[in-house]
Scaffold this motif. Sequence first.
Motif, PDB file in Angstrom:
ATOM      1  N   UNK A 163       0.778  -1.275   0.015  1.00  0.00           N
ATOM      2  CA  UNK A 163       0.537   0.156  -0.342  1.00  0.00           C
ATOM      3  C   UNK A 163       0.906   1.288  -0.259  1.00  0.00           C
ATOM      4  N   UNK A 164       0.620   2.380  -0.540  1.00  0.00           N
ATOM      5  CA  UNK A 164       0.769   3.956  -0.230  1.00  0.00           C
ATOM      6  C   UNK A 164      -0.421   4.965   0.122  1.00  0.00           C
ATOM      7  N   UNK A 165       0.711   5.890   0.831  1.00  0.00           N
ATOM      8  CA  UNK A 165      -0.537   7.052   0.394  1.00  0.00           C
ATOM      9  C   UNK A 165      -0.186   8.111  -0.058  1.00  0.00           C
ATOM     10  N   UNK A 166      -0.501   8.644  -1.089  1.00  0.00           N
ATOM     11  CA  UNK A 166      -0.803   8.798  -3.259  1.00  0.00           C
ATOM     12  C   UNK A 166      -0.873  10.839  -1.604  1.00  0.00           C
ATOM     13  N   UNK A 167      -0.085  11.778  -1.863  1.00  0.00           N
ATOM     14  CA  UNK A 167      -0.816  12.820  -1.585  1.00  0.00           C
ATOM     15  C   UNK A 167      -2.158  13.601  -1.730  1.00  0.00           C
ATOM     16  N   UNK A 168      -1.767  14.798  -1.426  1.00  0.00           N
ATOM     17  CA  UNK A 168      -2.937  14.935  -1.907  1.00  0.00           C
ATOM     18  C   UNK A 168      -3.317  16.262  -2.890  1.00  0.00           C
TER      19      UNK A 168
END
Length: 111
Positions: free
Chosen positions: A65-70
């Motif tokens: 997984x990863x957290x896409x930035x705004x």
Amino acid sequence: MSKIHFETKLYKINDWTILRLPQTASGELPSRGMIMVSGSLNNVSFKALLEPDGIYAPGQKPSHWFRPDKKLLEEARAAAGDTIQVSLEPTKEWIEPEVPEDLKNDLTTSP
């Protein structure tokens, strides 16, 4: 290694929007650990560090997984709950971390 293409849904966990790779896509990666990738989300380019999700329970397969930035989410016109198109491939190029100014100053002035 060839590009990995898949469709997935963005999830919301508290204030974070998370992109979790489908198990089949994660299985095509050369590592079960952290891995750098370059790719596109709804045809918008990105580089990211994928992290293993830590799911190793009987009958379940681990994924990444990863957290896409705004900024990436805005440019891709994507939000939690949306189904998105993703293409990615592993890279040996690691992202240079952003070091806060106060830490930079402390590091340069510390013996």
